[in-house]
Design a protein around this motif. Structure first.
Motif, PDB file in Angstrom:
ATOM      1  N   MET A  81      26.517   2.485  50.531  1.00 25.12           N
ATOM      2  CA  MET A  81      25.281   1.735  50.386  1.00 25.12           C
ATOM      3  C   MET A  81      25.578   0.257  50.613  1.00 25.12           C
ATOM      4  N   ASN A  82      24.711  -0.403  51.337  1.00 26.54           N
ATOM      5  CA  ASN A  82      24.848  -1.841  51.535  1.00 26.54           C
ATOM      6  C   ASN A  82      24.426  -2.567  50.274  1.00 26.54           C
ATOM      7  N   LYS A  83      25.226  -3.502  49.871  1.00 30.11           N
ATOM      8  CA  LYS A  83      24.921  -4.304  48.693  1.00 30.11           C
ATOM      9  C   LYS A  83      24.204  -5.568  49.137  1.00 30.11           C
ATOM     10  N   SER A  84      23.258  -6.012  48.323  1.00 29.90           N
ATOM     11  CA  SER A  84      22.604  -7.287  48.567  1.00 29.90           C
ATOM     12  C   SER A  84      22.276  -7.897  47.223  1.00 29.90           C
ATOM     13  N   ALA A  85      22.160  -9.211  47.204  1.00 30.25           N
ATOM     14  CA  ALA A  85      21.943  -9.902  45.937  1.00 30.25           C
ATOM     15  C   ALA A  85      20.979 -11.062  46.128  1.00 30.25           C
ATOM     16  N   THR A  86      20.327 -11.421  45.033  1.00 26.19           N
ATOM     17  CA  THR A  86      19.533 -12.631  44.960  1.00 26.19           C
ATOM     18  C   THR A  86      20.045 -13.419  43.772  1.00 26.19           C
ATOM     19  N   ILE A  87      20.350 -14.697  43.999  1.00 27.29           N
ATOM     20  CA  ILE A  87      20.856 -15.564  42.934  1.00 27.29           C
ATOM     21  C   ILE A  87      19.834 -16.659  42.689  1.00 27.29           C
ATOM     22  N   TYR A  88      19.397 -16.777  41.456  1.00 22.35           N
ATOM     23  CA  TYR A  88      18.500 -17.861  41.055  1.00 22.35           C
ATOM     24  C   TYR A  88      19.379 -18.978  40.519  1.00 22.35           C
ATOM     25  N   THR A  89      19.242 -20.175  41.118  1.00 22.72           N
ATOM     26  CA  THR A  89      20.154 -21.271  40.848  1.00 22.72           C
ATOM     27  C   THR A  89      19.420 -22.576  40.566  1.00 22.72           C
ATOM     28  N   SER A  90      20.222 -23.560  40.179  1.00 16.34           N
ATOM     29  CA  SER A  90      19.778 -24.938  40.032  1.00 16.34           C
ATOM     30  C   SER A  90      20.862 -25.828  40.640  1.00 16.34           C
ATOM     31  N   ALA A  91      20.483 -26.951  41.193  1.00 18.42           N
ATOM     32  CA  ALA A  91      21.445 -27.856  41.820  1.00 18.42           C
ATOM     33  C   ALA A  91      22.460 -28.410  40.822  1.00 18.42           C
ATOM     34  N   LEU A  92      22.098 -28.501  39.564  1.00 18.67           N
ATOM     35  CA  LEU A  92      22.987 -29.073  38.553  1.00 18.67           C
ATOM     36  C   LEU A  92      23.836 -28.025  37.837  1.00 18.67           C
ATOM     37  N   CYS A  93      23.896 -26.830  38.365  1.00 17.29           N
ATOM     38  CA  CYS A  93      24.550 -25.705  37.709  1.00 17.29           C
ATOM     39  C   CYS A  93      25.909 -25.405  38.353  1.00 17.29           C
ATOM     40  N   PRO A  94      27.021 -25.789  37.717  1.00 15.36           N
ATOM     41  CA  PRO A  94      28.333 -25.474  38.295  1.00 15.36           C
ATOM     42  C   PRO A  94      28.644 -23.978  38.264  1.00 15.36           C
ATOM     43  N   VAL A  95      28.095 -23.269  37.313  1.00 15.55           N
ATOM     44  CA  VAL A  95      28.346 -21.832  37.201  1.00 15.55           C
ATOM     45  C   VAL A  95      27.698 -21.085  38.368  1.00 15.55           C
ATOM     46  N   CYS A  96      26.600 -21.607  38.877  1.00 15.94           N
ATOM     47  CA  CYS A  96      25.928 -20.984  40.024  1.00 15.94           C
ATOM     48  C   CYS A  96      26.878 -20.904  41.222  1.00 15.94           C
ATOM     49  N   GLY A  97      27.657 -21.947  41.436  1.00 11.91           N
ATOM     50  CA  GLY A  97      28.644 -21.958  42.517  1.00 11.91           C
ATOM     51  C   GLY A  97      29.713 -20.904  42.322  1.00 11.91           C
ATOM     52  N   MET A  98      30.079 -20.653  41.074  1.00 19.83           N
ATOM     53  CA  MET A  98      31.080 -19.630  40.785  1.00 19.83           C
ATOM     54  C   MET A  98      30.558 -18.245  41.172  1.00 19.83           C
ATOM     55  N   VAL A  99      29.284 -17.990  40.900  1.00 18.84           N
ATOM     56  CA  VAL A  99      28.687 -16.701  41.263  1.00 18.84           C
ATOM     57  C   VAL A  99      28.682 -16.546  42.782  1.00 18.84           C
ATOM     58  N   LYS A 100      28.288 -17.602  43.494  1.00 15.56           N
ATOM     59  CA  LYS A 100      28.247 -17.527  44.956  1.00 15.56           C
ATOM     60  C   LYS A 100      29.641 -17.289  45.536  1.00 15.56           C
ATOM     61  N   THR A 101      30.644 -17.975  45.000  1.00 11.47           N
ATOM     62  CA  THR A 101      32.019 -17.797  45.463  1.00 11.47           C
ATOM     63  C   THR A 101      32.495 -16.372  45.206  1.00 11.47           C
ATOM     64  N   PHE A 102      32.159 -15.831  44.040  1.00 14.81           N
ATOM     65  CA  PHE A 102      32.534 -14.466  43.699  1.00 14.81           C
ATOM     66  C   PHE A 102      31.923 -13.478  44.694  1.00 14.81           C
ATOM     67  N   LEU A 103      30.630 -13.605  44.948  1.00 11.23           N
ATOM     68  CA  LEU A 103      29.971 -12.691  45.885  1.00 11.23           C
ATOM     69  C   LEU A 103      30.523 -12.853  47.294  1.00 11.23           C
ATOM     70  N   ASP A 104      30.809 -14.086  47.694  1.00 13.59           N
ATOM     71  CA  ASP A 104      31.415 -14.322  49.011  1.00 13.59           C
ATOM     72  C   ASP A 104      32.764 -13.603  49.121  1.00 13.59           C
ATOM     73  N   SER A 105      33.545 -13.611  48.055  1.00 14.91           N
ATOM     74  CA  SER A 105      34.875 -12.993  48.095  1.00 14.91           C
ATOM     75  C   SER A 105      34.787 -11.478  48.291  1.00 14.91           C
ATOM     76  N   PHE A 106      33.664 -10.880  47.907  1.00 15.51           N
ATOM     77  CA  PHE A 106      33.463  -9.446  48.109  1.00 15.51           C
ATOM     78  C   PHE A 106      32.521  -9.156  49.283  1.00 15.51           C
TER      79      PHE A 106
ATOM     80  N   ASN B 259      21.193  -5.321  43.821  1.00 14.82           N
ATOM     81  CA  ASN B 259      20.587  -4.001  44.004  1.00 14.82           C
ATOM     82  C   ASN B 259      19.789  -3.545  42.784  1.00 14.82           C
ATOM     83  N   GLY B 260      18.977  -4.451  42.245  1.00 15.14           N
ATOM     84  CA  GLY B 260      18.067  -4.108  41.156  1.00 15.14           C
ATOM     85  C   GLY B 260      18.628  -4.275  39.759  1.00 15.14           C
ATOM     86  N   LYS B 261      19.894  -4.650  39.636  1.00 10.50           N
ATOM     87  CA  LYS B 261      20.502  -4.842  38.315  1.00 10.50           C
ATOM     88  C   LYS B 261      20.697  -6.331  38.058  1.00 10.50           C
TER      89      LYS B 261
END
Length: 78
Positions: free
Chosen positions: A1-26, A60-62
Motif C-alpha cells: 500500500m502506498n503511504k501518504s501523510a498530511t502534516i499540520y504545521t506552524s512556522a514557529l514550530c521546530p518539532v514540525c521540521g522533525m516530523v517532516k525529516t522523519f517522513l522524508d527519511s522513509f 493513512n487515516g491515523k
C-alpha cells in the motif's frame, strides 16, 4: 500500500521540521498544511483531533500528535 501523510504545521514550530525529516527519511510523501494564517484549516484540525497544538500528522487515516517516531514508524509499516 502506498503511504501518504498530511502534516499540520506552524512556522514557529521546530518539532514540525522533525516530523517532516522523519517522513522524508522513509520516503513517505506528505502534504503540509500551515495553520498560521489559515483559521479554517485550524478549526478543521481541532474538530478532527480535539487538540490545539501542532504538529498533527495524519498517515493513512491515523492521527499522530507531536513527534512520536515509534508510533509513526508503526503506522508507516502497517
Amino acid at each position: 500500500m502506498n503511504k501518504s501523510a498530511t502534516i499540520y504545521t506552524s512556522a514557529l514550530c521546530p518539532v514540525c521540521g522533525m516530523v517532516k525529516t522523519f517522513l522524508d527519511s522513509f520516503e513517505v510523501p506528505y502534504k503540509e498544511v500551515n495553520v498560521d494564517m489559515n483559521p479554517i484549516a485550524m478549526l478543521k484540525l481541532i474538530g478532527k483531533t480535539k487538540k490545539l497544538s501542532v504538529p498533527q500528522t495524519n498517515i493513512n487515516g491515523k492521527w499522530i500528535s507531536g513527534f512520536n517516531p515509534e508510533k509513526m514508524f508503526q503506522v508507516i509499516n502497517d
